[in-house]
Design a protein around this motif. Structure first.
Motif, PDB file in Angstrom:
ATOM      1  N   ASN A  53       0.806  -1.222   0.000  1.00 24.98           N
ATOM      2  CA  ASN A  53       0.000   0.000   0.000  1.00 24.98           C
ATOM      3  C   ASN A  53       0.838   1.272   0.000  1.00 24.98           C
ATOM      4  O   ASN A  53       0.351   2.336  -0.386  1.00 24.98           O
ATOM      5  CB  ASN A  53      -0.948   0.014   1.199  1.00 24.98           C
ATOM      6  N   LYS A  54       2.108   1.203   0.397  1.00 29.19           N
ATOM      7  CA  LYS A  54       2.948   2.395   0.458  1.00 29.19           C
ATOM      8  C   LYS A  54       3.569   2.755  -0.896  1.00 29.19           C
ATOM      9  O   LYS A  54       4.238   3.778  -1.016  1.00 29.19           O
ATOM     10  CB  LYS A  54       4.057   2.217   1.496  1.00 29.19           C
ATOM     11  N   GLY A  55       3.372   1.898  -1.901  1.00 24.85           N
ATOM     12  CA  GLY A  55       3.867   2.230  -3.235  1.00 24.85           C
ATOM     13  C   GLY A  55       5.364   2.095  -3.415  1.00 24.85           C
ATOM     14  O   GLY A  55       5.951   2.766  -4.271  1.00 24.85           O
ATOM     15  N   ILE A  56       5.987   1.216  -2.627  1.00 35.20           N
ATOM     16  CA  ILE A  56       7.432   0.997  -2.774  1.00 35.20           C
ATOM     17  C   ILE A  56       7.777   0.573  -4.196  1.00 35.20           C
ATOM     18  O   ILE A  56       8.805   0.972  -4.752  1.00 35.20           O
ATOM     19  CB  ILE A  56       7.921  -0.081  -1.778  1.00 35.20           C
ATOM     20  N   ASP A  57       6.931  -0.256  -4.806  1.00 40.58           N
ATOM     21  CA  ASP A  57       7.201  -0.721  -6.170  1.00 40.58           C
ATOM     22  C   ASP A  57       7.253   0.455  -7.144  1.00 40.58           C
ATOM     23  O   ASP A  57       8.111   0.489  -8.046  1.00 40.58           O
ATOM     24  CB  ASP A  57       6.136  -1.731  -6.605  1.00 40.58           C
ATOM     25  N   LEU A  58       6.363   1.422  -6.977  1.00 40.67           N
ATOM     26  CA  LEU A  58       6.371   2.596  -7.851  1.00 40.67           C
ATOM     27  C   LEU A  58       7.645   3.405  -7.652  1.00 40.67           C
ATOM     28  O   LEU A  58       8.271   3.857  -8.620  1.00 40.67           O
ATOM     29  CB  LEU A  58       5.154   3.472  -7.546  1.00 40.67           C
TER      30      LEU A  58
END
Length: 221
Positions: A53-58
């Motif tokens: 949910n924290k968007g680390i992948d982005l």
């Protein structure tokens, strides 16, 4: 606030009930931290759990794209926190412009806020993130997804409010921020400090909350 307010207003529509937002609050230093001079790559800070949910992948995708393009060597990401995806990303290998700091204590975290040029939080869902408020009171710009109540905290005067899940929007915002004159970045930071001081300092939120409770009590009499 934000999306939660909209949901609650829908639930009470047609009744005598009303929804009042009581924001999170933060301790505001009496003097804002000086904005750091950029003698090397701009320091962009992420603070949060290593979870989907924290968007680390982005953030990782954007970091790789920047390092491979014309932004190579001009920006560095420091990631503070741990969580279920921490070891996975470390094992995958990091882009050259990313360092993972792991969990840090409050003293170290406050120093990271002051050392960074901006906070980056490509989160997919939030309420009102405390890390954004903590960054703002240290006079730093914020790049955050438009989710939850983040639009209450961040606008074009003090950062970038980005579509959630949009890596290209984050990529473009960072490129624009890097090319921005130093004084413009510092001015965005001061806008953060003023907004936090005026609306989200503990004395302000406590005063408004007390007034609300007195109003509710009077209505109940």
């Amino acid at each position: 606030g934000g999306g939660l307010t909209v949901i609650l207003e829908g639930l009470v529509r047609g009744s005598s009930a009303r929804v009042v937002e009581v924001p999170n609050a933060v301790e505001v230093p009496g003097v804002p931290a000086p904005y750091p001079v950029a003698n090397g790559p701009l320091e962009l800070l992420f603070v949060g759990r290593f979870a989907f949910n924290k968007g680390i992948d982005l953030l990782m995708d954007v970091a790789r794209a920047l390092e491979a393009g014309d932004m190579a060597g001009r920006v560095r990401f420091s990631l503070a926190g741990d969580g279920p995806l921490f070891e996975r990303y470390r094992a995958m290998g990091l882009p050259a412009n990313v360092r993972m700091l792991g969990r840090v204590d409050d003293e170290a975290l406050f120093k990271l806020y002051e050392a960074c040029h901006a906070l980056v939080l490509p989160t997919r869902f939030e309420g009102m993130p405390t890390v954004v408020l903590e960054t703002m009171v240290r006079a730093r710009p914020v790049m955050v997804s438009d989710v939850g109540a983040t639009a209450v905290l961040v606008d074009a005067t003090n950062g970038y409010l980005l579509p959630k899940g949009d890596a290209m929007a984050l990529h473009d915002a960072i490129k624009q921020f890097v090319e921005m004159p130093q004084e413009h970045r510092a001015a965005m930071g001061m806008a953060s400090y003023r907004k936090a001081s005026d609306r989200f300092a503990w004395p302000v939120v406590a005063r408004d909350t007390l007034a609300l409770l007195r109003e509710v009590a009077n209505e109940a009499l």
